[in-house]
Enzyme design. Structure first.
Site, mmCIF file in Angstrom:
data_model
loop_
_atom_site.group_PDB
_atom_site.id
_atom_site.type_symbol
_atom_site.label_atom_id
_atom_site.label_comp_id
_atom_site.label_asym_id
_atom_site.label_seq_id
_atom_site.Cartn_x
_atom_site.Cartn_y
_atom_site.Cartn_z
ATOM 1 N N ARG A 83 -19.883 -93.602 -53.345
ATOM 2 C CA ARG A 83 -19.123 -94.847 -53.554
ATOM 3 C C ARG A 83 -18.937 -95.119 -55.054
ATOM 4 N NH1 ARG A 83 -18.964 -93.950 -48.864
ATOM 5 N NH2 ARG A 83 -18.946 -95.424 -47.127
ATOM 6 N N GLU A 124 -21.427 -103.276 -52.617
ATOM 7 C CA GLU A 124 -20.471 -102.182 -52.730
ATOM 8 C C GLU A 124 -19.096 -102.750 -53.091
ATOM 9 O OE1 GLU A 124 -17.760 -100.422 -50.082
ATOM 10 O OE2 GLU A 124 -19.398 -99.226 -49.266
ATOM 11 N N SER A 139 -18.542 -102.222 -45.417
ATOM 12 C CA SER A 139 -19.921 -102.371 -45.882
ATOM 13 C C SER A 139 -19.931 -103.268 -47.108
ATOM 14 C CB SER A 139 -20.502 -101.017 -46.281
ATOM 15 O OG SER A 139 -20.462 -100.130 -45.197
HETATM 16 N N1 EPU Z 1 -28.395 -99.616 -38.551
HETATM 17 C C1 EPU Z 1 -29.193 -100.611 -38.031
HETATM 18 N N2 EPU Z 1 -28.670 -101.866 -37.923
HETATM 19 C C2 EPU Z 1 -27.394 -102.165 -38.290
HETATM 20 C C3 EPU Z 1 -26.583 -101.145 -38.829
HETATM 21 C C4 EPU Z 1 -27.111 -99.872 -38.961
HETATM 22 O O1 EPU Z 1 -30.346 -100.390 -37.676
HETATM 23 O O2 EPU Z 1 -27.014 -103.316 -38.143
HETATM 24 C C5 EPU Z 1 -28.913 -98.245 -38.630
HETATM 25 C C6 EPU Z 1 -28.219 -97.344 -37.605
HETATM 26 O O3 EPU Z 1 -28.856 -97.397 -36.374
HETATM 27 C C7 EPU Z 1 -28.346 -95.991 -38.224
HETATM 28 C C8 EPU Z 1 -28.261 -96.289 -39.721
HETATM 29 O O4 EPU Z 1 -28.582 -97.664 -39.868
HETATM 30 O O5 EPU Z 1 -29.599 -95.427 -37.972
HETATM 31 C C9 EPU Z 1 -26.907 -95.953 -40.309
HETATM 32 O O6 EPU Z 1 -25.899 -96.745 -39.693
HETATM 33 P P1 EPU Z 1 -24.345 -96.259 -39.634
HETATM 34 O O7 EPU Z 1 -24.276 -94.902 -39.068
HETATM 35 O O8 EPU Z 1 -23.589 -97.349 -38.981
HETATM 36 O O9 EPU Z 1 -23.917 -96.092 -41.136
HETATM 37 P P2 EPU Z 1 -24.207 -96.918 -42.459
HETATM 38 O O10 EPU Z 1 -25.082 -96.123 -43.338
HETATM 39 O O11 EPU Z 1 -24.655 -98.300 -42.108
HETATM 40 C C10 EPU Z 1 -22.233 -95.857 -43.788
HETATM 41 C C11 EPU Z 1 -21.080 -96.316 -44.632
HETATM 42 C C12 EPU Z 1 -19.921 -96.817 -43.788
HETATM 43 C C13 EPU Z 1 -19.495 -95.693 -42.855
HETATM 44 C C14 EPU Z 1 -20.701 -95.238 -42.025
HETATM 45 C C15 EPU Z 1 -20.385 -94.045 -41.171
HETATM 46 C C16 EPU Z 1 -22.049 -97.092 -46.720
HETATM 47 C C17 EPU Z 1 -22.379 -98.266 -47.580
HETATM 48 N N3 EPU Z 1 -21.518 -97.368 -45.544
HETATM 49 O O12 EPU Z 1 -22.744 -96.991 -43.100
HETATM 50 O O13 EPU Z 1 -18.852 -97.108 -44.648
HETATM 51 O O14 EPU Z 1 -18.445 -96.109 -42.007
HETATM 52 O O15 EPU Z 1 -21.801 -94.856 -42.890
HETATM 53 O O16 EPU Z 1 -20.208 -92.930 -41.993
HETATM 54 O O17 EPU Z 1 -22.277 -95.961 -47.132
HETATM 55 C C18 EPU Z 1 -17.799 -98.801 -45.902
HETATM 56 O O18 EPU Z 1 -18.136 -98.193 -46.911
HETATM 57 O O19 EPU Z 1 -17.145 -99.892 -45.959
HETATM 58 C C19 EPU Z 1 -18.209 -98.315 -44.601
HETATM 59 C C20 EPU Z 1 -17.970 -98.979 -43.471
#
Ligand code: EPU
Length: 337
Positions: free
Chosen positions: A162, A333, A237
């Site tokens: 990012r 972010e 995010s």
């Molecule tokens: N999780 C929770 N609770 C929540 C959300 C997530 O426990 O409310 C846990 C999930 O269960 C999982 C882990 O956190 O074990 C990761 O969650 P997720 O796969 O949804 O991905 P993320 O790391 O929360 C990132 C990106 C997103 C992108 C997703 C999928 C960042 C800051 N965010 O989210 O990007 O869509 O991976 O690749 O890196 C964005 O940048 O605006 C965005 C949406």
């Protein structure tokens, strides 16, 4: 070129924050952009693309330049690959749809990310195992001081998680006018490694997916977890996933052995901020019209008439709670103005 005064930016930011722009330039050609830049002596400008990664907390006194350049053009191609250029104002998802329709592979995992093509490189957008930098060939940008066009290669953009040179050394100095992508025309490199994608494909009995299948799987996953900004204001995010060192990670894991994490290097570990925020008790919480989304705690939402300041106050409350519970600092972010 259309110039408006005292207009609301509510329709121009995906958070749906109602602030006013004193002067708003609707820019549809590079020549117009250069002209406005040459007339602005102090370069105090506010650049607006798709408005998908910003939180506006006050009226904008600086001239707002809405970059609405359109056009998609093939630069070169072989039987295997294509270099395709999209103007900055093209909608990101619509551009991906265009690529999939023509069977150009590479961007499909990033389907449905809100925003425009021109802002995508600034924070090196990414989702489901792919980042913009993986397909980025080059971008053209105008130097705000000299109005000269500069082409940046992938390496010159210094992409990181990012992050890019446009958020650091060159912040505010260039306006991206187009981005070129290097995509595949056959033997696509399908990335289905991200758990949820494989599950979505299995659920539809797809064993040999096309790029369209992957795009549709990503769309389904995003729609199930992430709010549609047209229905519920948000900026994706709100925070980045924090990266902690080995010592910090060992302590963290002893205390919270169940926590998900991604190992980046031998000494760097990324912890999902969504998990931290949920554990801190904020998932689904609402304060007035500002809230934390019920399905993905990393996303802050505007239920209608929240001000930017109210969203920001909530963000700070969340940040403090995460520090208190885990000793980990999460950083926004989104760009806050
Ligand atoms: N999780 C929770 N609770 C929540 C959300 C997530 O426990 O409310 C846990 C999930 O269960 C999982 C882990 O956190 O074990 C990761 O969650 P997720 O796969 O949804 O991905 P993320 O790391 O929360 C990132 C990106 C997103 C992108 C997703 C999928 C960042 C800051 N965010 O989210 O990007 O869509 O991976 O690749 O890196 C964005 O940048 O605006 C965005 C949406």
């Amino acid at each position: 070129m259309q110039i408006s005064h005292n207009i609301s930016l509510k329709q121009h930011n995906t958070f749906g924050i109602d602030v006013t722009a004193e002067t708003f330039y609707h820019i549809t050609t590079v020549a117009q952009l250069k002209k406005v830049l040459s007339e602005q002596k102090n370069n105090a400008l506010f650049i607006l693309g798709g408005g998908s990664n910003m939180l506006l907390t006050q009226d904008i006194k600086k001239p707002v330049l809405h970059i609405d350049l359109k056009g998609i053009e093939v630069i070169s191609e072989t039987d295997d690959n294509i270099i395709i250029k999209a103007s900055a104002g093209e909608n990101w998802h619509q551009f991906i749809i265009h690529c999939i329709h023509n069977n150009y592979g590479g961007l499909e995992n990033m389907s449905l990310i809100p925003g425009n093509v021109g802002t995508a490189p600034i924070q090196n957008i990414g989702a489901y195992g792919v980042e913009l930098k993986d397909c980025f060939y080059s971008c053209e940008a105008i130097d705000v001081n000299t109005q000269e066009t500069h082409t940046f290669t992938n390496k010159e953009c210094e992409f990181g998680y990012r992050n890019s040179i446009f958020k650091n050394q060159l912040k505010g100095q260039f306006i991206i006018t187009s981005v070129s992508f290097s995509l595949t025309k056959r033997n696509h490199k399908l990335r289905t490694g991200y758990g949820a994608i494989q599950e979505a494909l299995n659920a539809n009995n797809i064993s040999t997916p096309t790029i369209k299948d992957i795009s549709e799987a990503v769309i389904a996953i995003r729609q199930s977890k992430l709010p549609d900004p047209n229905k519920l204001g948000n900026s994706g995010s709100f925070f980045k996933n924090p990266i902690i060192d080995l010592d910090g990670f060992r302590t963290f894991q002893q205390q919270f052995p169940e926590a998900p994490f991604y190992k980046i290097t031998e000494t760097q570990f990324k912890i999902p901020a969504g998990w931290l925020i949920e554990q801190a008790g904020f998932k689904g919480k609402r304060y007035g019209d500002a809230g934390v989304h019920k399905n993905q705690a990393l996303v802050l939402v505007n239920y209608g008439n929240a001000t930017g300041q109210e969203i920001w106050d909530l963000a700070m409350k969340v940040k403090e709670a995460v520090i208190k519970k885990f000793g980990i600092t999460i950083a926004p972010e989104v760009n806050v103005f």
